[in-house]
Design a protein around this motif. Structure first.
Motif, short mmCIF file in Angstrom:
data_model
loop_
_atom_site.label_atom_id
_atom_site.label_comp_id
_atom_site.label_asym_id
_atom_site.label_seq_id
_atom_site.Cartn_x
_atom_site.Cartn_y
_atom_site.Cartn_z
N LYS A 9 0.83 -1.21 0.00
CA LYS A 9 0.00 0.00 0.00
C LYS A 9 0.87 1.27 0.00
N ARG A 10 2.04 1.19 0.62
CA ARG A 10 2.97 2.34 0.61
C ARG A 10 3.31 2.77 -0.81
N PHE A 11 3.25 1.83 -1.73
CA PHE A 11 3.60 2.11 -3.12
C PHE A 11 2.37 2.16 -4.03
N GLY A 12 1.20 2.21 -3.43
CA GLY A 12 -0.02 2.35 -4.21
C GLY A 12 -0.53 1.06 -4.83
N ALA A 13 -0.06 -0.08 -4.34
CA ALA A 13 -0.48 -1.37 -4.89
C ALA A 13 -1.54 -2.00 -3.99
N PHE A 14 -2.73 -2.15 -4.52
CA PHE A 14 -3.83 -2.81 -3.81
C PHE A 14 -4.23 -4.02 -4.63
N ILE A 15 -4.07 -5.21 -4.04
CA ILE A 15 -4.32 -6.44 -4.79
C ILE A 15 -5.47 -7.19 -4.16
N TYR A 16 -6.54 -7.33 -4.92
CA TYR A 16 -7.67 -8.15 -4.50
C TYR A 16 -8.43 -8.60 -5.74
N THR A 17 -8.41 -9.90 -6.01
CA THR A 17 -9.11 -10.43 -7.17
C THR A 17 -10.28 -11.32 -6.78
N GLY A 18 -10.36 -11.66 -5.49
CA GLY A 18 -11.38 -12.59 -5.05
C GLY A 18 -10.88 -14.02 -4.99
N ASP A 19 -9.71 -14.25 -5.57
CA ASP A 19 -9.05 -15.57 -5.54
C ASP A 19 -7.82 -15.44 -4.65
N ARG A 20 -7.88 -16.03 -3.47
CA ARG A 20 -6.81 -15.86 -2.48
C ARG A 20 -5.45 -16.30 -3.02
N LEU A 21 -5.40 -17.45 -3.65
CA LEU A 21 -4.13 -17.94 -4.19
C LEU A 21 -3.64 -17.04 -5.32
N GLY A 22 -4.54 -16.59 -6.15
CA GLY A 22 -4.18 -15.64 -7.20
C GLY A 22 -3.65 -14.34 -6.64
N ASP A 23 -4.27 -13.86 -5.57
CA ASP A 23 -3.79 -12.65 -4.91
C ASP A 23 -2.36 -12.83 -4.42
N LEU A 24 -2.09 -13.97 -3.82
CA LEU A 24 -0.75 -14.23 -3.28
C LEU A 24 0.30 -14.27 -4.40
N GLU A 25 -0.06 -14.83 -5.52
CA GLU A 25 0.87 -14.86 -6.64
C GLU A 25 1.13 -13.46 -7.20
N LEU A 26 0.08 -12.65 -7.29
CA LEU A 26 0.26 -11.27 -7.73
C LEU A 26 1.10 -10.47 -6.74
N ILE A 27 0.90 -10.73 -5.46
CA ILE A 27 1.70 -10.07 -4.43
C ILE A 27 3.17 -10.43 -4.60
N GLU A 28 3.45 -11.70 -4.88
CA GLU A 28 4.84 -12.12 -5.11
C GLU A 28 5.45 -11.38 -6.30
N PHE A 29 4.72 -11.26 -7.39
CA PHE A 29 5.23 -10.52 -8.55
C PHE A 29 5.53 -9.07 -8.18
N GLU A 30 4.62 -8.46 -7.43
CA GLU A 30 4.79 -7.06 -7.03
C GLU A 30 6.01 -6.91 -6.13
N LEU A 31 6.17 -7.83 -5.17
CA LEU A 31 7.33 -7.78 -4.28
C LEU A 31 8.63 -7.92 -5.07
N ASN A 32 8.65 -8.84 -6.02
CA ASN A 32 9.85 -9.01 -6.85
C ASN A 32 10.21 -7.73 -7.57
N ASP A 33 9.22 -7.06 -8.14
CA ASP A 33 9.46 -5.81 -8.86
C ASP A 33 9.96 -4.72 -7.91
#
Length: 63
Positions: A9-33
């Motif tokens: 959130k500090r960087f303006g990234a809000f991730i919520y797709t309704g699919d918990r596992l999908g959210d976690l994978e998107l979070i990993e991509f964002e963290l990597n970047d």
């Protein structure tokens, strides 16, 4: 996971797709970047990745 979401959130990234596992994978991509481009420290990156992995394992029933 609250700390990880607050970190994103500090960087303006809000991730919520309704699919918990999908959210976690998107979070990993964002963290990597964020780490790759030097926006977060190695410590922040590693702690967040560990938290995400723990959450993924719990969802998959391994944890």
């Amino acid at each position: 996971m609250i700390e990880v979401r607050n970190l994103l959130k500090r960087f303006g990234a809000f991730i919520y797709t309704g699919d918990r596992l999908g959210d976690l994978e998107l979070i990993e991509f964002e963290l990597n970047d964020l780490y790759q481009y030097g926006f977060i420290t190695q410590h922040e990156f590693l702690m967040a990745k560990l938290c995400v992995e723990k959450e993924k394992n719990q969802l998959k029933g391994n944890g």
